[in-house]
Design an enzyme around this catalytic site. Sequence first.
Site, PDB file in Angstrom:
ATOM      1  N   GLU A   1      27.713 -16.292 -10.220  1.00 41.74           N
ATOM      2  CA  GLU A   1      27.749 -17.452 -11.114  1.00 41.74           C
ATOM      3  C   GLU A   1      26.518 -17.502 -12.013  1.00 41.74           C
ATOM      4  OE1 GLU A   1      30.747 -18.045 -11.033  1.00 41.74           O
ATOM      5  OE2 GLU A   1      30.880 -20.175 -10.551  1.00 41.74           O
TER       6      GLU A   1
ATOM      7  N   THR B   1      30.305 -22.931 -22.761  1.00 40.54           N
ATOM      8  CA  THR B   1      29.625 -23.570 -21.619  1.00 40.54           C
ATOM      9  C   THR B   1      28.294 -24.170 -22.077  1.00 40.54           C
ATOM     10  OG1 THR B   1      30.596 -21.856 -20.247  1.00 40.54           O
ATOM     11  CG2 THR B   1      28.902 -23.199 -19.224  1.00 40.54           C
TER      12      THR B   1
END
Lengths: 307, 307
Positions: free
Chosen positions: A128, A181
């Site tokens: 991640e 994002t």
Amino acid sequence: MNEIKIFTPATIANVSCGFDVLGLALDTVGDEMIIKKVTQKGIRITKIIGQKLPLETHNNVAGVAALALLDEIDCEFGFEIEITKKIKPGSGIGSSAASSAGAVWAINKLLEQPFSNLDLVRFAMEGERLASGVAHADNVAPALFGGFTLVRSYKPLDIIRIHTPKELYATIIHPQIEVKTSDARNILKTTVTLKDAIKQWGNVGGLISGLYTEDYDLIGRSLEDHIVEPIRSILIPAFNLVKQQSLTAGALGCGISGSGPSIFALSKGKETALKVAEAMKLVYNKVGIDYDIHISKVNKEGIKILK
Amino acid sequence: MNEIKIFTPATIANVSCGFDVLGLALDTVGDEMIIKKVTQKGIRITKIIGQKLPLETHNNVAGVAALALLDEIDCEFGFEIEITKKIKPGSGIGSSAASSAGAVWAINKLLEQPFSNLDLVRFAMEGERLASGVAHADNVAPALFGGFTLVRSYKPLDIIRIHTPKELYATIIHPQIEVKTSDARNILKTTVTLKDAIKQWGNVGGLISGLYTEDYDLIGRSLEDHIVEPIRSILIPAFNLVKQQSLTAGALGCGISGSGPSIFALSKGKETALKVAEAMKLVYNKVGIDYDIHISKVNKEGIKILK
């Protein structure tokens, strides 16, 4: 066992009031991965089907997560990873998390499980970190533990598996637009009013309570987000209309999946989840935006062996 | 039934991370009240034993709460209220809430229960409005429902009764100093960082989960308050030392009860709760501050009939 084929699920993070802490795993949406134990040490990504993603181990989320695992064990073998991507990157339903979590889960199985689920979360978080710059756990945790999970704390890492009611279904619509994002993150305010924060943790308390007691009405009343949704939803076309129509169709609640652009709704029973899907589709048909749509029971098991 | 004698419990509000939403009822600390149904309409406070408090109905929290109840029903009778105060006003363990909640609970019983518990919370909140200027529910809710309660929302009022583990005990020390509610309120900041707010709702999620699963360790890990306690604790002498010594003595967690000055700790089992009491007493003995101390099981029933 020298080879394993797994299903690794898509996940919904930032479940309304549970921003940054609550996630859940899906059942019908996910990637497939084949992991082979081989004599050559190290990690190799041999094939990625369905998406153009980096094959170099250090640039691939599954590769980086697997390396983090190998870093903590003396291992005589290496592993080859083949990924069939069915989750679109950037959709907001944990595409990178599925690959990272799947890789470490499968390698742990092939090594006869030296690591706990909590360790695996820690390794998968490195994937991640590569994907988004932040080692968050709210997608990899539900992929690995199944059902609803709560990231109570990062220091120390503390993941709680929350009871998942039997009849809980998710409907997810993914409008084919890009939300960066970085934009979704930068748009957030760094402070919130104490008043809104109290509302939010009241709802978190209500949601967790509703999950344990299988009180669907309470789950619905608690699926509110006074802090992030009002800000981030402006990045998603027709969000308010999709939400309103979902609730009218019988959804318990509706919010942004991850940092978007996917929108999720939770419903009691498959029938309602299907009605909600129709209501969502209708909105984007009118607006003229392409979409993918998924209906899934909440997946209590997480990652599963296919063969 | 024309007369009822009740025990109405002291309560802990602002249970650590659950600031403004989570409260719990005590078992061995509380007031006694005698409520009589009489022919003369209206509410009269006939006697208050143990504390100097206003007898005029409109200036007494029990009186005001009872009037709010009568306001919503055609009632042929009136009621006389006698209160034996054992909870000291200003102690931070719900003195006014005990009187307000007790009055409306008893009258509802004498009227053969036309009102729900949620209605009673609403009436009792009027007593809280008189006492502190704010119609808060986090003390009256646990008094009326028993056990742990969550005020999920005020608009609409939504109270959730949370499962209470069997072996949960509270130790409360009340240093004999005055903390003005207005000071305790004014000292708070109106905004918090998003980062701290997320930590807080992660802990609320963990605490509620720990209560349902009777996971005492998780309850302990979740009893943290990153927002209010660091600020308000400066108003309470030796707070940090009391907290530290309580945890060393085995408490699961420790925090400020209500807006103080009482400090509460939660423990698994009576034995540990007693050890925590000794540790707390030792601190204030050294500092030279007088105190009251209470040890109580968490009270699952709330208000009880004595005869």
